[in-house]
Design a protein around this motif. Structure first.
Motif, PDB file in Angstrom:
ATOM      1  N   LEU A  54     -32.834  38.202   5.337  1.00  0.00           N
ATOM      2  CA  LEU A  54     -32.018  39.318   4.859  1.00  0.00           C
ATOM      3  C   LEU A  54     -32.872  40.383   4.189  1.00  0.00           C
ATOM      4  O   LEU A  54     -32.561  41.565   4.240  1.00  0.00           O
ATOM      5  CB  LEU A  54     -30.954  38.817   3.885  1.00  0.00           C
ATOM      6  N   ARG A 134     -20.567  42.804   9.629  1.00  0.00           N
ATOM      7  CA  ARG A 134     -21.280  42.151   8.537  1.00  0.00           C
ATOM      8  C   ARG A 134     -20.307  41.718   7.440  1.00  0.00           C
ATOM      9  O   ARG A 134     -20.413  40.601   6.910  1.00  0.00           O
ATOM     10  CB  ARG A 134     -22.330  43.093   7.967  1.00  0.00           C
ATOM     11  N   GLN A 138     -19.782  37.923   6.126  1.00  0.00           N
ATOM     12  CA  GLN A 138     -19.988  37.573   4.728  1.00  0.00           C
ATOM     13  C   GLN A 138     -18.765  36.853   4.161  1.00  0.00           C
ATOM     14  O   GLN A 138     -18.900  35.855   3.431  1.00  0.00           O
ATOM     15  CB  GLN A 138     -20.279  38.843   3.919  1.00  0.00           C
ATOM     16  N   GLU A 178     -27.794  41.711   9.659  1.00  0.00           N
ATOM     17  CA  GLU A 178     -28.323  42.571   8.602  1.00  0.00           C
ATOM     18  C   GLU A 178     -29.584  43.290   9.066  1.00  0.00           C
ATOM     19  O   GLU A 178     -29.765  44.474   8.811  1.00  0.00           O
ATOM     20  CB  GLU A 178     -28.630  41.729   7.353  1.00  0.00           C
ATOM     21  N   TRP A 179     -30.454  42.571   9.779  1.00  0.00           N
ATOM     22  CA  TRP A 179     -31.672  43.190  10.304  1.00  0.00           C
ATOM     23  C   TRP A 179     -31.311  44.312  11.285  1.00  0.00           C
ATOM     24  O   TRP A 179     -31.894  45.395  11.247  1.00  0.00           O
ATOM     25  CB  TRP A 179     -32.514  42.134  11.014  1.00  0.00           C
ATOM     26  N   GLN A 182     -30.004  47.350   9.362  1.00  0.00           N
ATOM     27  CA  GLN A 182     -31.083  48.085   8.711  1.00  0.00           C
ATOM     28  C   GLN A 182     -31.909  48.861   9.735  1.00  0.00           C
ATOM     29  O   GLN A 182     -32.358  49.984   9.471  1.00  0.00           O
ATOM     30  CB  GLN A 182     -31.976  47.121   7.920  1.00  0.00           C
TER      31      GLN A 182
END
Length: 519
Positions: A54, A134, A138, A178-179, A182
């Motif tokens: 993360l 995401r 979560q 998450e990668w 980003q």
């Protein structure tokens, strides 16, 4: 079972962290079941891996396209107002790096004919769907983690609501998402920066009267835009947009570079007049690593005689570097490629590739040239030239002597221009491979020394190598020389075919200018 309550779980975790798994097992004895200790470590490693993923920033990827060694000549007729030294005296200067350039004034005049098309953003918006996905993962991970803790720690049961593997899988999926998110954020930032700098460059290039400083600034902006495009990760959904945009910006950079060079090429005009060169003379002068100067250098030369052997050599270099062939490849010379030739190459014999390559350049062997054309084929040669970035140089016809026409000679005339021929010589003399060295040595042993080396007779040590070409309709040379510690390429071609003395005078005048005012 003893030890299955939350305080014991906490003590076990502390023992494992502080003293290590083996010490915890040894000291825990009956208090800590061994499989529970292993479970702590498995979960800890899984959670640690998830946290590490993360926190990992997106990596940078290689260039989306392979850039050519130097910019292509761009189709524009020269109308140079002032050489570089005059520009400096008038207070013009090179631009600062792109990161420090100021925005152009909003009061700049509106261009009559734009040099660059407007830069349009091709935005897509992958971020909201990824962010929603995401958030959902979560929430699911939180619910599943609570169920896992309840099932395994607070209220142990053989039928847990979720397995450890499921939990680790959720963590890994969240880390991957998450990668990706980003990476998309980073890509969007780089894309917008590229669009911004491209817009600045377009504004400067489309001024009604751009100056040398303007073109230098436009070059810096295009270079900045290309740099930002190169930073967009390959995994980004924007990647399909990058390649065409990169090619567009690369072409615009070539335009800006060429226009700035034209504004510094005015010294070639009086040289051509003083040497009494014909209006059909084309000249290009380049530093080995750096800019060029042009006098009709982008005009197409049709039937350029033996100068076409340089493009053939470039195509051979391309195949050598692609490992399609080696310098030692044996090639049989067939009778169909015979024509009048002063070189030692004979039909019916077999020679290594490097011998044919060297004889083609040093002794201007037409037989060797024809055999190389036949061995590689028209399509392969011209495709190699295109991949190397040469838009106008094409090998379409074999070479002949005074009388004898080779078999399957071709259907169209060979073409090139002095801009691209000079760039090819730059490529040859910058290269460090075995193939580059063979060509450099062949050019240094040029047998026809009636143009370049004779023109530099007063300074023969400055002559590095040369390839000439002469027929009844074309006379020219491309040579490498040294002046003031710098290496230059000088290419000069006259399409009347009857200007030996004039071309020598032109080369002498160019060499003298480079001694006095190197660039």
């Amino acid at each position: 079972m003893k030890g299955w309550h939350l305080p014991v779980w906490a003590r076990l975790a502390a023992d494992v962290i502080l003293r290590g798994r083996r010490n915890a097992i040894a000291s825990g004895g009956g208090d800590y079941p061994p499989y529970l200790t292993w479970l702590v470590f498995i979960l800890g490693h899984a959670l640690g891996l998830g946290v590490w993923l993360l926190a990992m920033p997106p990596g940078l990827e290689p260039n989306p396209t392979q850039e050519p060694l130097q910019s292509s000549a761009v189709l524009s007729s020269p109308a140079p107002p002032a050489p570089k030294n005059q520009a400096r005296r008038s207070g013009q200067s090179h631009p600062r790096p792109a990161s420090r350039l100021r925005r152009p004034s909003t009061n700049s005049p509106t261009p009559a004919t734009p040099a660059f098309p407007p830069s349009v953003s091709l935005d897509s918006e992958p971020l909201p769907p990824l962010a929603q996905q995401r958030s959902r993962l979560q929430a699911e991970l939180t619910t599943q983690g609570q169920a896992w803790l309840t099932g395994w720690v607070v209220q142990p049961s053989d039928e847990a609501t979720a397995t450890t593997a499921d939990l680790v899988g959720r963590i890994q999926a969240l880390a991957t998402l998450e990668w990706q998110l980003q990476a998309e954020v980073f890509a969007a930032q780089q894309w917008q920066q590229a669009i911004h700098f491209a817009g600045q460059a377009s504004t400067l290039g489309n001024l009604s009267q751009p100056t040398l400083t303007t073109w230098y600034q436009a070059k810096a902006y295009w270079q900045a835009a290309l740099a930002y495009l190169r930073q967009i990760p390959a995994a980004s959904s924007r990647r399909p947009q990058v390649t065409p945009k990169y090619q567009e910006y690369r072409h615009n950079l070539d335009v800006a570079r060429y226009r700035s060079e034209l504004l510094q090429s005015d010294f070639l005009r009086p040289i051509a007049a003083q040497a009494q060169l014909s209006p059909q003379t084309r000249i290009t002068v380049c530093r080995l690593v750096g800019e060029c100067r042009h006098y009709g250098g982008n005009a197409i030369v049709v039937r350029p005689a033996s100068l076409i052997k340089i493009p053939v050599a470039i195509a051979v270099l391309h195949q050598l570097q692609a490992e399609a062939v080696s310098l030692g490849t044996p090639i049989a010379v067939t009778p169909g490629n015979f024509t009048e030739d002063a070189a030692a190459i004979q039909v019916g014999k077999t020679y290594p590739l490097q011998v044919l390559l060297a004889q083609m350049l040093s002794h201007s062997s037409n037989i060797a040239t024809n055999q190389l054309i036949e061995y590689f084929g028209w399509e392969t040669i011209n495709q190699a030239l295109q991949q190397e970035g040469y838009r106008f140089s094409r090998v379409n016809f074999k070479l002949m002597g005074q009388v004898r026409m080779p078999a399957n000679p071709g259907r169209q005339a060979n073409t090139l221009n002095t801009d691209e021929l000079s760039r090819m010589m730059q490529q040859i003399y910058r290269g460090q491979s075995a193939g580059h060295r063979v060509i450099q040595q062949a050019l240094a042993h040029q047998q026809d020394r009636d143009l370049g080396i004779r023109a530099l007779g007063h300074r023969p040590g400055d002559w590095l190598g040369e390839k000439t070409g002469r027929t009844s309709s074309t006379l020219g040379t491309t040579l490498a020389l040294q002046s003031q510690g710098k290496t230059y390429i000088v290419t000069i071609v006259d399409q009347t075919g009857k200007a030996d003395r004039e071309l020598r005078h032109g080369i002498q005048a160019i060499a003298h200018y480079l001694e006095q005012q190197p660039f």
